[in-house]
Design a protein around this motif. Structure first.
Motif, PDB file in Angstrom:
ATOM      1  N   GLU A  28       0.808  -1.222   0.000  1.00 41.58           N
ATOM      2  CA  GLU A  28       0.000   0.000   0.000  1.00 41.58           C
ATOM      3  C   GLU A  28       0.839   1.269   0.000  1.00 41.58           C
ATOM      4  O   GLU A  28       0.299   2.373  -0.120  1.00 41.58           O
ATOM      5  N   ASP A  29       2.158   1.145   0.144  1.00 43.60           N
ATOM      6  CA  ASP A  29       3.016   2.328   0.170  1.00 43.60           C
ATOM      7  C   ASP A  29       3.087   2.973  -1.208  1.00 43.60           C
ATOM      8  O   ASP A  29       3.122   2.291  -2.243  1.00 43.60           O
ATOM      9  N   GLU A  30       3.130   4.298  -1.211  1.00 43.31           N
ATOM     10  CA  GLU A  30       3.329   5.045  -2.453  1.00 43.31           C
ATOM     11  C   GLU A  30       4.809   5.355  -2.593  1.00 43.31           C
ATOM     12  O   GLU A  30       5.401   5.993  -1.729  1.00 43.31           O
ATOM     13  N   ILE A  31       5.396   4.878  -3.681  1.00 45.50           N
ATOM     14  CA  ILE A  31       6.831   5.014  -3.903  1.00 45.50           C
ATOM     15  C   ILE A  31       7.071   6.183  -4.855  1.00 45.50           C
ATOM     16  O   ILE A  31       6.578   6.185  -5.984  1.00 45.50           O
ATOM     17  N   THR A  32       7.833   7.158  -4.410  1.00 48.15           N
ATOM     18  CA  THR A  32       8.158   8.313  -5.236  1.00 48.15           C
ATOM     19  C   THR A  32       9.548   8.154  -5.837  1.00 48.15           C
ATOM     20  O   THR A  32      10.374   7.388  -5.323  1.00 48.15           O
ATOM     21  N   PRO A  33       9.840   8.860  -6.924  1.00 45.33           N
ATOM     22  CA  PRO A  33      11.197   8.818  -7.474  1.00 45.33           C
ATOM     23  C   PRO A  33      12.260   9.236  -6.462  1.00 45.33           C
ATOM     24  O   PRO A  33      13.369   8.686  -6.461  1.00 45.33           O
ATOM     25  N   ASP A  34      11.945  10.187  -5.586  1.00 44.40           N
ATOM     26  CA  ASP A  34      12.914  10.596  -4.571  1.00 44.40           C
ATOM     27  C   ASP A  34      13.206   9.462  -3.601  1.00 44.40           C
ATOM     28  O   ASP A  34      14.347   9.281  -3.163  1.00 44.40           O
ATOM     29  N   PHE A  35      12.167   8.698  -3.247  1.00 46.55           N
ATOM     30  CA  PHE A  35      12.383   7.557  -2.361  1.00 46.55           C
ATOM     31  C   PHE A  35      13.238   6.492  -3.052  1.00 46.55           C
ATOM     32  O   PHE A  35      14.148   5.914  -2.445  1.00 46.55           O
ATOM     33  N   LEU A  36      12.948   6.209  -4.324  1.00 47.13           N
ATOM     34  CA  LEU A  36      13.759   5.250  -5.067  1.00 47.13           C
ATOM     35  C   LEU A  36      15.198   5.726  -5.174  1.00 47.13           C
ATOM     36  O   LEU A  36      16.141   4.929  -5.095  1.00 47.13           O
ATOM     37  N   ARG A  37      15.355   7.014  -5.345  1.00 46.40           N
ATOM     38  CA  ARG A  37      16.705   7.575  -5.454  1.00 46.40           C
ATOM     39  C   ARG A  37      17.509   7.316  -4.188  1.00 46.40           C
ATOM     40  O   ARG A  37      18.700   7.003  -4.248  1.00 46.40           O
ATOM     41  N   SER A  38      16.877   7.428  -3.034  1.00 39.95           N
ATOM     42  CA  SER A  38      17.587   7.201  -1.772  1.00 39.95           C
ATOM     43  C   SER A  38      18.063   5.771  -1.654  1.00 39.95           C
ATOM     44  O   SER A  38      19.002   5.480  -0.904  1.00 39.95           O
ATOM     45  N   ARG A  39      17.431   4.849  -2.388  1.00 39.95           N
ATOM     46  CA  ARG A  39      17.845   3.447  -2.375  1.00 39.95           C
ATOM     47  C   ARG A  39      18.835   3.131  -3.498  1.00 39.95           C
ATOM     48  O   ARG A  39      19.806   2.401  -3.291  1.00 39.95           O
ATOM     49  N   ILE A  40      18.556   3.657  -4.690  1.00 43.53           N
ATOM     50  CA  ILE A  40      19.324   3.252  -5.871  1.00 43.53           C
ATOM     51  C   ILE A  40      20.635   4.010  -6.006  1.00 43.53           C
ATOM     52  O   ILE A  40      21.687   3.418  -6.302  1.00 43.53           O
ATOM     53  N   GLU A  41      20.601   5.323  -5.796  1.00 43.63           N
ATOM     54  CA  GLU A  41      21.802   6.133  -6.040  1.00 43.63           C
ATOM     55  C   GLU A  41      22.992   5.736  -5.167  1.00 43.63           C
ATOM     56  O   GLU A  41      24.115   5.612  -5.688  1.00 43.63           O
ATOM     57  N   PRO A  42      22.825   5.488  -3.852  1.00 40.31           N
ATOM     58  CA  PRO A  42      23.989   5.035  -3.068  1.00 40.31           C
ATOM     59  C   PRO A  42      24.529   3.683  -3.534  1.00 40.31           C
ATOM     60  O   PRO A  42      25.742   3.455  -3.497  1.00 40.31           O
ATOM     61  N   TRP A  43      23.626   2.804  -3.967  1.00 41.91           N
ATOM     62  CA  TRP A  43      24.066   1.498  -4.454  1.00 41.91           C
ATOM     63  C   TRP A  43      24.895   1.652  -5.729  1.00 41.91           C
ATOM     64  O   TRP A  43      25.963   1.044  -5.874  1.00 41.91           O
ATOM     65  N   LEU A  44      24.415   2.478  -6.663  1.00 39.43           N
ATOM     66  CA  LEU A  44      25.185   2.705  -7.884  1.00 39.43           C
ATOM     67  C   LEU A  44      26.491   3.425  -7.603  1.00 39.43           C
ATOM     68  O   LEU A  44      27.521   3.149  -8.228  1.00 39.43           O
ATOM     69  N   THR A  45      26.468   4.357  -6.642  1.00 41.13           N
ATOM     70  CA  THR A  45      27.691   5.076  -6.287  1.00 41.13           C
ATOM     71  C   THR A  45      28.758   4.108  -5.806  1.00 41.13           C
ATOM     72  O   THR A  45      29.934   4.208  -6.188  1.00 41.13           O
ATOM     73  N   ALA A  46      28.360   3.146  -4.970  1.00 44.17           N
ATOM     74  CA  ALA A  46      29.317   2.159  -4.477  1.00 44.17           C
ATOM     75  C   ALA A  46      29.836   1.285  -5.607  1.00 44.17           C
ATOM     76  O   ALA A  46      31.040   1.005  -5.693  1.00 44.17           O
ATOM     77  N   LEU A  47      28.944   0.854  -6.490  1.00 44.80           N
ATOM     78  CA  LEU A  47      29.368  -0.001  -7.603  1.00 44.80           C
ATOM     79  C   LEU A  47      30.278   0.752  -8.566  1.00 44.80           C
ATOM     80  O   LEU A  47      31.228   0.175  -9.114  1.00 44.80           O
TER      81      LEU A  47
END
Length: 451
Positions: free
Chosen positions: A24-43
């Protein structure tokens, strides 16, 4: 986890199981960014980083600059020699490769293979002076057929080269504001990958495209590309794999050169619009971006005659024919040596996983536990990406960003790719605030540079 668009506000909802969000959670691009961007930064700060770019990047740039989808590679419908046989073989091999239909690349590859076969027949069956009398078997003049088939190959190569040139020309002639904005995004895309500290291994960019969009973006960005070509007037392709690089001398320090930042290695796996074969060598001629045709430049190189068979724009082959011929064997050797090593990350963008000779290298790469592949694609209409992930058996080493949201170049640059800079000042400020017990909230969620 799978996401679906939710309403017209650009947000998403979770479909299926997710460890870090509820249905039921609404996922925003900003929320996805907080998950995806640090992961890509590390990779992106892995010991070895490689980028594999497919036709999706060219399509994204052309669509953004012109507002129109690219026309594609087309199909030669008026073949004059062995048309039925070539078309049937093209459709058969395209179906075996998991594609809905063949294209001009498949036609060129089939004509090339047919030429090799007729050349063999011509050696032992020279054309007789006169046709044999009936009712003998049908008369075949193999030398004449071979000549006509080579003419057809030149015509197909010309049409293929013109289609690539038209794509570049449409970008060059687009509205200046749209063109500038598009190339700014392209520059940020490239610099997100190449902004690595010089002490790490250089970014290596691989592409299956024939156009010069990446080279143009790198030129605008001031990114220095190191490839196998040597020279200034007509650079020559060299097989030697010397670790050529760029260094500079810091002020006041002698005898201790340091690696220059903003340098990447570059390999075009299937050749390029401005490569040609001449007198046993592969050279690159000075073809401007967006030139209406390559014919005038080929005429200069060919002493007044434009021979399109000299162009090194070799179509992909389901039988790996191009990987056994010069210079493609050298290019694929570079791909294998750059990816199949420990602590290596490969990011694919716009690559449909339709080239089995490339996929086999990636499968071998995943047999090394410390490697990782990030797949970013606009879509997977033929299911080849999902098939590759399933067949690899290494899902834990693969990150997938699939869909029109993640595959959109502007969205990808704005939200998910790391900051295109090595920002030492921000890093040191964050460390200072953390040591004082003051967390840098103003910097949280901001794209990062290095670890």
């Amino acid at each position: 986890m799978q996401l679906d668009t939710h309403g017209d506000n650009g947000n998403f909802k979770v479909v299926g199981h997710c460890d870090w969000a509820k249905a039921e959670d609404e996922i925003t691009p900003d929320f996805l960014r907080s998950r995806i961007e640090p992961w890509l930064t590390a990779l992106f700060q892995s010991e070895h980083l490689n980028l594999l770019v497919g036709a999706g990047l060219s399509s994204a740039v052309q669509q953004s600059a012109t507002g129109k989808p690219p026309l594609g590679m087309g199909w030669i419908k008026d073949l004059k020699v062995c048309k039925l046989e070539i078309d049937a073989y093209v459709n058969k091999t395209a179906e075996a490769a998991g594609r809905e239909g063949g294209n001009i690349e498949d036609q060129i590859r089939s004509i090339n293979e047919l030429i090799k076969g007729i050349e063999i027949l011509t050696v032992l069956n020279p054309a007789p002076i006169a046709p044999p009398p009936l009712p003998s078997p049908p008369y075949r003049n193999f030398p004449t057929e071979l000549t006509k088939l080579k003419e057809e190959l030149s015509r197909c190569l010309k049409s293929f080269a013109d289609s690539v040139s038209d794509g570049e020309k449409s970008i060059r002639d687009s509205v200046p504001e749209d063109k500038i904005a598009t190339f700014n995004y392209l520059v940020n895309f490239l610099m997100s990958f190449s902004s690595r500290t010089a002490t790490r291994d250089r970014l290596h960019i691989f592409t299956t495209n024939y156009d010069r969009i990446i080279e143009t973006g790198a030129e605008i960005a001031g990114l220095r590309l190191v490839d196998r070509f040597v020279g200034s007037i007509a650079p020559v392709f060299r097989s030697s794999r010397l670790e050529v690089d760029y260094h500079y001398n810091p002020p006041g320090i002698r005898g201790e050169p340091r690696y220059l930042e903003g340098v990447a290695r570059f390999t075009k796996l299937h050749g390029s619009l401005d490569w040609y074969a001449n007198e046993g060598t592969i050279r690159r001629f000075g073809l401007p971006f967006g030139a209406a045709s390559v014919e005038p430049f080929l005429q200069v190189e060919g002493a007044g005659t434009a021979d399109y068979q000299q162009l090194m724009i070799y179509p992909n082959s389901v039988k790996d024919r191009e990987t056994s011929e010069y210079p493609y064997v050298e290019l694929f050797r570079d791909l294998a040596s750059a990816t199949c090593r420990p602590n290596s990350t490969l990011v694919t963008y716009g690559y449909s996983f339709g080239d089995e000779h490339i996929n086999r290298v990636l499968i071998d790469m995943l047999t090394i536990p410390s490697t990782h592949i990030v797949i970013i694609a606009y879509g997977d209409p033929l299911g080849r990406i999902m098939s590759f992930i399933k067949d690899s058996g290494r899902q834990a080493q693969i990150s997938l960003m699939l869909g029109d949201h993640f595959g959109d170049l502007k969205t990808l640059v704005d939200y998910y790719l790391p900051k295109a800079a090595i920002d030492r000042t921000s890093i040191r400020m964050a460390e200072l605030l953390k040591s004082r017990g003051l967390y840098p909230t103003a910097l949280q969620g901001k794209p990062g540079g290095e670890e």
